[in-house]
Scaffold this motif. Sequence first.
Motif, PDB file in Angstrom:
ATOM      1  N   PRO A   2      10.924   4.430  86.181  1.00 54.91           N
ATOM      2  CA  PRO A   2       9.791   5.364  85.839  1.00 54.91           C
ATOM      3  C   PRO A   2       9.697   6.523  86.713  1.00 54.91           C
ATOM      4  N   ALA A   3      10.294   6.290  88.058  1.00 55.42           N
ATOM      5  CA  ALA A   3      10.502   7.567  88.927  1.00 55.42           C
ATOM      6  C   ALA A   3      11.283   8.672  88.338  1.00 55.42           C
ATOM      7  N   LYS A   4      12.604   8.209  87.601  1.00 58.37           N
ATOM      8  CA  LYS A   4      13.678   9.132  87.311  1.00 58.37           C
ATOM      9  C   LYS A   4      12.926   9.789  85.896  1.00 58.37           C
ATOM     10  N   ARG A   5      12.306   8.917  85.236  1.00 58.08           N
ATOM     11  CA  ARG A   5      11.710   9.814  83.869  1.00 58.08           C
ATOM     12  C   ARG A   5      10.785  10.755  84.406  1.00 58.08           C
ATOM     13  N   TRP A   6       9.839  10.601  85.523  1.00 61.34           N
ATOM     14  CA  TRP A   6       8.942  11.653  85.774  1.00 61.34           C
ATOM     15  C   TRP A   6       9.667  12.548  86.525  1.00 61.34           C
ATOM     16  N   ALA A   7      10.543  12.335  87.173  1.00 59.29           N
ATOM     17  CA  ALA A   7      11.550  13.292  87.877  1.00 59.29           C
ATOM     18  C   ALA A   7      12.179  14.329  86.564  1.00 59.29           C
ATOM     19  N   ARG A   8      12.446  13.778  85.356  1.00 62.72           N
ATOM     20  CA  ARG A   8      13.124  14.781  84.475  1.00 62.72           C
ATOM     21  C   ARG A   8      11.885  15.279  83.898  1.00 62.72           C
ATOM     22  N   ILE A  43       9.235  20.562  82.868  1.00 64.60           N
ATOM     23  CA  ILE A  43       7.807  21.497  83.045  1.00 64.60           C
ATOM     24  C   ILE A  43       8.379  22.750  83.855  1.00 64.60           C
ATOM     25  N   GLU A  44       9.322  22.466  84.988  1.00 63.90           N
ATOM     26  CA  GLU A  44       9.458  23.543  85.866  1.00 63.90           C
ATOM     27  C   GLU A  44      10.159  24.838  85.077  1.00 63.90           C
TER      28      GLU A  44
END
Length: 742
Positions: free
Chosen positions: A460-466, A471-472
């Motif tokens: 999940p951490a990698k998904r939210w990083a993507r 968004i950036e």
Amino acid sequence: MPDDHRGTIQDTPLATALSERYLAYALSTIMARSLPDVRDGLKPVHRRLIFAMRQLKLDPGSGFKKCARVVGDVMGKFHPHGDMSIYEALVRLAQDFASRYPLIEGQGNFGNIDGDNAAAMRYTESRLTEIAAALLDGIDEDTVDFRATYDNEDSEPIVLPGAFPNLLANGAAGIAVGMATSIPPHNAGELCAAAIRLIRDPETPTGDLLDIVQGPDFPTGGELVEDRETLRAAYETGRGSLRVRARWTKSDLKGGMWQIVVTEIPYQVQKSRLIEQVAELLAERKLPLLADIRDESTEHVRIVLEPKSRNVDPDMLMASLFRATAFEQRFSMNMNVLDADRTPRVMSLRDMLRAWLDHRHVVLERRSRHRLAAIARRLEVLEGYLAVFLNLDEVIRIIRTEDEPKQALIAAFSLTDTQAEAILNMRLRSLRRLEEMEIRKEHKALSAERKSLAAMLADPAKRWARIEAEIEDTRKRFGTGPLGVRRTTIGAAPTVVEVTAEALVEREPLTVILSDKGWVRALKGHVAADADLRFKEGDRLKFLLRCETTDRIAVFATNGRIYTIRAADLPRGRGDGQAIRLLVELGNEDDVVALFVADQAARYLVANTAGRGFIVAGAELAAEKRTGKQILTVKPGEEAKLCIQASGNHLAVIGQNRKLLVFPLDQVPEMTRGAGVILQKYKDGGLADAKTFTLADGLTWRLGDKTRTETRLADWLGARGQAGRLPPSGFPRSGMFGDGAG
């Protein structure tokens, strides 16, 4: 209807039948017309418009097509409603004064801020903008669900992937059945930054998000005038009322004149209607500070306001317009939307951003799985190709000699049906050595991508990083540059500016003349003290006050009351004037003690004939009524004696018994009203005069045309309430300090 039910009549209570039909109508209006979806911020008509334009290949880089063609496709395929309602929705998405981030780029007349309608759809053309393309990004990658259209001949998306925070960026408005929605537009850059903050700290409260999302950002600019607490309450509850004002500047002209130029007006206000409203109020004489209004707008708003006179205060003029016209508008916030389960509910700012992020998470997972499936299919084909290059001669022999080459290939090389079909469809030119190298390179790249996608789906951490990176990227594309600059400034809650009568008066110098018998008049300009002034027989000058027409004159009387007279209300000319008792309710037995313009920042000493007094603030020396305001309480047989400005650090008091006393001024208390304290004791007589001064500078009095200053005052220094002693030699026999008394 089934055949066995035809002709059947079933008794049903009217209330039940009505409630069922009304509920069906209400649900249809709420879910299919009026409320936007929290995930992409679109109502069905807008979503269908954008999807139909994509099918027509009206991408940002392509040419324009007639709006009539677009409306026809939308109505025929997806939205079985009137063509004008569809065209009006299209026009609104293209108007830069209605949409903060237009989703459609128009060519032709799409209306204006004056309220003029767009040209007919046969004359206008349109295509999608980059922002609409971002909303559609990934729609072919199984990121969202589709449903059948109304005629079951095609399919349409239930929601768009929504890579842009459209709901809060463009806002929404609609009236359903039993509920409504009204969401203001916001700055996309701020929304993306707040979403990133929420990714990094999911427990961030709405109040902290408001440090990033400053408030609404309307396409027409203006100034939001609400305090921080009001904004916080509105965004936490999803409901509130926000005030937006026009943006204006003061422009100086020749001769001391000026005008106000309005360059931005509140959101959803028609400029032509606003000017008509002001013109009507001018005709009805309800805007006394305004002389004229002109519209000098081109493609930019420019409304010119001319004041009645150059002495009108600009803030006061605008305060009167804000109070009476649409130059100030209230935007009612009601953030009612359909959530991911298609349930209508009012959301806070945090809830909306969280719902959008959750939708982007679902889109990312579905897109990743779709890509993994595509990679698996391609790798399967590539592995079959590699088998061909390793056994090329045998493959060619099988294809040339076998009656069923496909089955023979599968049996000979353990291929799948898909691989065998791909090999049989290969072109001869693909058998070159260079092609084998390209296939191996593609196989390696796809294998690495598959490994990366699998790792991301498992973490999940990698998904939210993507998602944060996406968004950036959205923030950089749409939150910067001319489109991303904040248009609505955030101001504090304004102070109440009262439109006073003085604001209507042109500032001019005046000299107020009050005679001994109580006749008052005003002469234009500042008259010299020795000017030839005429009075009635037996009358003479008592007070001469130089002031301005905008001043409020304080009148202190022997009854201890203070009265206020507007200088502009005094009779003008060279006549005898008017009895002051007609301007204020002053009794025949009372007389005027002091006439002056009170300085609100100063302090004043008031005292009565018995030698009692106190200090009063200048702000207290104003009365709104003709009856005045009691300041100094006087007992029977006593009268108010004086009212002088208290400056310096010592007070000199002299009685009718010619006894002089000097003591520190801080021994006299400051009060708002009362009888005061004893300044000096008398056996006979009372107070004659008093004067405040600075001890280091000495005590000055006037004797004839000359003045004298005494600095050696040790013999007269004492404490408040003492009797004092005879004044120095050379003190006036009248027992008064002369002109220096006030």
